[in-house]
Design an enzyme around this catalytic site. Structure first.
Site, PDB file in Angstrom:
ATOM      1  N   CYS A  43       0.846  -1.194   0.000  1.00  0.00           N
ATOM      2  CA  CYS A  43       0.000   0.000   0.000  1.00  0.00           C
ATOM      3  C   CYS A  43       0.883   1.246   0.000  1.00  0.00           C
ATOM      4  O   CYS A  43       1.997   1.244   0.526  1.00  0.00           O
ATOM      5  CB  CYS A  43      -0.901   0.002   1.231  1.00  0.00           C
ATOM      6  SG  CYS A  43      -2.042   1.406   1.270  1.00  0.00           S
ATOM      7  N   ASP A  45       0.418   3.820   1.667  1.00  0.00           N
ATOM      8  CA  ASP A  45       0.344   4.434   3.004  1.00  0.00           C
ATOM      9  C   ASP A  45       1.747   4.743   3.559  1.00  0.00           C
ATOM     10  O   ASP A  45       2.623   3.878   3.560  1.00  0.00           O
ATOM     11  CB  ASP A  45      -0.382   3.459   3.944  1.00  0.00           C
ATOM     12  CG  ASP A  45      -0.776   4.107   5.257  1.00  0.00           C
ATOM     13  OD1 ASP A  45       0.111   4.649   5.947  1.00  0.00           O
ATOM     14  OD2 ASP A  45      -1.968   4.063   5.599  1.00  0.00           O
TER      15      ASP A  45
HETATM   16 ZN   LIG Z   1      -3.446   1.199   3.024  1.00  0.00          ZN
END
Ligand SMILES: [Zn+2]
Length: 224
Positions: A43, A45
């Site tokens: 991800c 993130d």
């Molecule tokens: Zn994520």
């Protein structure tokens, strides 16, 4: 914070000097070639920095990241990364890594509108819909993490089904696909035990791993 982001350049100089001090000639050796053993698909993130959390240096991990670690066969970007990693770099492992409390997965689960990414997150809604009956039985507070894990398994299966990985297996090249999840709360990785080393492994490994997620989240041997 300065407008020119000088602090980042300073940190960068410090980081490069530390590595060079620890391993003299590190960067000049790296110019010659990269020979990573792993492709990490994770991800985007900022709390899940691929190299740092497995303590690997530049040159050791090939990385592709997007919102909620999705791999779809129409994504030329992901496919190009996988193709280069498998065909040119000959990585031995491809690891799809989700993480707890993923914002993209949460938005997909709860139909939250976040913008353009809604269209991207449709892929995760497909996973949600496939497992809707199970997810409704999971306590609401744990539902995001359950879908995070199911999404990892789905995307790992998508990697296995790419023509790139299929062709590698057909010509006898060793490539092993894994599905992992990272805990934001403790910094630890967990193996979801969907380890696939050939075409015949795909469906059994996926089914076993899904069952295992269901058992863990329902707290009994009951599966859907
Ligand atoms: Zn994520």
């Amino acid at each position: 914070m300065s407008t020119e982001l000088n602090e980042l350049f300073e940190s960068n100089r410090r980081w490069a000097a530390e590595i060079e001090q620890r391993e003299p000639g590190f960067f000049s050796r790296l110019i010659q070639q990269q020979t990573p053993q792993y492709l990490w698909i994770g991800c985007a993130d900022s709390r899940v920095p691929a190299n740092e959390l497995v303590d690997l240096l530049p040159g050791e991990l090939f990385v592709h990241r997007n919102i909620a670690n999705v791999v779809v066969p129409s994504d030329l970007n992901a496919l190009s990364v996988i193709q280069y990693a498998v065909d040119a770099l000959k990585v031995r492992h491809i690891i799809v890594v989700g993480h707890s409390n993923c914002g993209g997965v949460k938005a997909a689960l709860n139909n939250l509108r976040v913008g353009l990414a809604d269209n991207w997150l449709r892929h995760i809604q497909d996973v949600r819909n496939t497992h809707r009956i199970f997810l409704e039985r999971v306590p609401a507070a744990r539902r995001v993490d359950a879908l995070v894990e199911l999404n990892v398994l789905e995307q790992a299966r998508n990697v296995c089904r790419t023509t790139i990985v299929e062709d590698a297996w057909l010509r006898g090249q060793e490539v092993i696909i894994h599905g992992w999840v990272y805990g934001l709360h403790n910094g630890l990785l967990e193996d979801l035990r969907m380890t696939v080393a050939g075409i015949d492994d795909i469906e059994p490994a996926h089914a076993r791993a899904v069952e295992s997620v269901q058992r863990r989240y329902l707290g009994s041997s009951t599966t859907i």
